[in-house]
Design a protein around this motif. Sequence first.
Motif: not given
Length: 70
Positions: A51-55, A60-70
């Motif tokens: 959900k945070i990634t979607t938010f 940042y249309p190209d952001i990924t879950l991995e970029e945020i959390f890992f």
Amino acid sequence: EKKRMPNKLLGIRKAVGVTQSEIAQYLDIAQMTFSRKESGKTEFKRSEMEKITTFFKQYYPDITLEEIFF
């Protein structure tokens, strides 16, 4: 106690000017709960990470879950 994964959430959140309360509300959790998760004291559920990634895709249309959390 196991080592928490560092996350970039704080920096990204501040870069777009969103408060902890706003994201907590979006996730339907208490602001204190979000604060503990953001600081690494407790872990985010996979569904919360998604959900945070979607938010943040609105900023940042190209952001990924991995970029945020890992």
